[in-house]
Design an enzyme around this catalytic site. Structure first.
Site, mmCIF file in Angstrom:
data_model
loop_
_atom_site.group_PDB
_atom_site.id
_atom_site.type_symbol
_atom_site.label_atom_id
_atom_site.label_comp_id
_atom_site.label_asym_id
_atom_site.label_seq_id
_atom_site.Cartn_x
_atom_site.Cartn_y
_atom_site.Cartn_z
ATOM 1 N N CYS A 10 -0.340 -6.887 -0.490
ATOM 2 C CA CYS A 10 -1.585 -6.139 -0.674
ATOM 3 C C CYS A 10 -2.160 -6.503 -2.040
ATOM 4 C CB CYS A 10 -1.369 -4.633 -0.489
ATOM 5 S SG CYS A 10 -0.288 -3.868 -1.715
ATOM 6 N N ASN A 13 0.490 -3.968 -4.897
ATOM 7 C CA ASN A 13 1.925 -3.851 -4.563
ATOM 8 C C ASN A 13 2.505 -2.502 -5.012
ATOM 9 O OD1 ASN A 13 5.053 -5.641 -5.296
ATOM 10 N ND2 ASN A 13 4.410 -4.721 -3.398
ATOM 11 N N CYS A 15 0.998 0.532 -3.240
ATOM 12 C CA CYS A 15 0.670 1.475 -2.149
ATOM 13 C C CYS A 15 1.023 0.909 -0.773
ATOM 14 C CB CYS A 15 -0.807 1.866 -2.189
ATOM 15 S SG CYS A 15 -1.323 2.639 -3.738
ATOM 16 N N ARG A 16 0.178 0.015 -0.245
ATOM 17 C CA ARG A 16 0.339 -0.428 1.144
ATOM 18 C C ARG A 16 1.546 -1.330 1.379
ATOM 19 N NH1 ARG A 16 -5.550 -2.704 1.436
ATOM 20 N NH2 ARG A 16 -4.929 -3.057 -0.726
ATOM 21 N N SER A 17 1.686 -2.401 0.591
ATOM 22 C CA SER A 17 2.770 -3.352 0.905
ATOM 23 C C SER A 17 4.178 -2.787 0.670
ATOM 24 C CB SER A 17 2.560 -4.706 0.220
ATOM 25 O OG SER A 17 2.574 -4.597 -1.179
ATOM 26 N N ASP A 126 -7.077 0.928 2.146
ATOM 27 C CA ASP A 126 -6.490 1.101 0.819
ATOM 28 C C ASP A 126 -6.526 2.579 0.433
ATOM 29 O OD1 ASP A 126 -5.765 1.045 -1.801
ATOM 30 O OD2 ASP A 126 -7.217 -0.469 -2.426
HETATM 31 P P1 4NP Z 1 -2.415 -1.422 -2.937
HETATM 32 O O1 4NP Z 1 -3.431 -0.336 -3.572
HETATM 33 O O2 4NP Z 1 -3.115 -2.748 -2.984
HETATM 34 O O3 4NP Z 1 -2.202 -0.923 -1.556
HETATM 35 O O4 4NP Z 1 -1.151 -1.390 -3.791
HETATM 36 C C1 4NP Z 1 -4.033 -0.491 -4.814
HETATM 37 C C2 4NP Z 1 -3.303 -0.253 -5.953
HETATM 38 C C3 4NP Z 1 -3.917 -0.362 -7.196
HETATM 39 C C4 4NP Z 1 -5.252 -0.706 -7.268
HETATM 40 C C5 4NP Z 1 -5.984 -0.943 -6.123
HETATM 41 C C6 4NP Z 1 -5.364 -0.845 -4.885
HETATM 42 N N1 4NP Z 1 -5.892 -0.784 -8.538
HETATM 43 O O5 4NP Z 1 -7.124 -0.937 -8.589
HETATM 44 O O6 4NP Z 1 -5.194 -0.683 -9.586
#
Ligand code: 4NP
Length: 158
Positions: A10, A13, A15-17, A126
């Site tokens: 993702c 790294n 939240c989703r992955s 997300d």
């Molecule tokens: P992820 O979510 O890609 O599912 O881990 C996010 C985590 C952090 C951010 C964006 C999406 N950020 O903007 O810091």
């Protein structure tokens, strides 16, 4: 037999992955697929950090643990280290594909929900700017998708 090597990708790294990694570890054990699973982000924004506390809590509510995971960025060497590279959304998919230098590497990269046969939604949403209920929704979607993917891999002889 060698394990099937799976990489979930993702943006951050956190939240989703990591949730996808945790669900895949849980489902592959439950359904009997020999796999080694990892996750990473296309960005280095959260390098070394634990998953988002809401992701850890949502995992716990679904009876798996991701608190031990630490974020890392996708590496060009991952193309050789993994058999399947699953992107959580289109943006991650295009970012990883842009780093692929050979057709063999490109062929390992898939949009996760598409590979699972899910057409709506097409991207794992997300949840970072959402709330805890969005993380629970992501878990639910990943659970359905992963059951399909693991069964598909088992049916194809792995
Ligand atoms: P992820 O979510 O890609 O599912 O881990 C996010 C985590 C952090 C951010 C964006 C999406 N950020 O903007 O810091």
């Amino acid at each position: 037999m060698e394990p099937l090597r799976i990489l979930m990708v993702c943006l951050g790294n956190i939240c989703r992955s990591p949730l996808a990694e945790g669900v895949f570890i849980q489902k592959s054990a439950e359904l009997g697929l020999f796999a080694k699973t990892d996750s990473c982000g296309t960005s280095n924004w959260h390098q070394g950090e634990s998953p988002d506390p809401r992701a850890i809590r949502a995992a716990k509510a679904n009876h798996f643990d991701i608190a031990y995971l630490r974020a890392r960025q996708f590496l060009a060497s991952d193309f050789d280290q993994f058999d399947y590279i699953f992107a959580m959304d289109h943006s991650n998919y295009l970012d990883v594909l842009a780093l692929a230098k050979t057709e063999a590497h490109r062929s390992k990269v898939h949009l996760y929900l598409e590979f699972a046969g899910i057409t709506e939604p097409r991207d794992v949403p997300d949840p970072y700017y959402g709330d805890y209920s969005d993380f629970l929704e992501v878990c639910k979607l990943l659970d359905t998708a992963t059951e399909q993917v693991v069964n598909k891999m088992i049916a194809s002889g792995r």
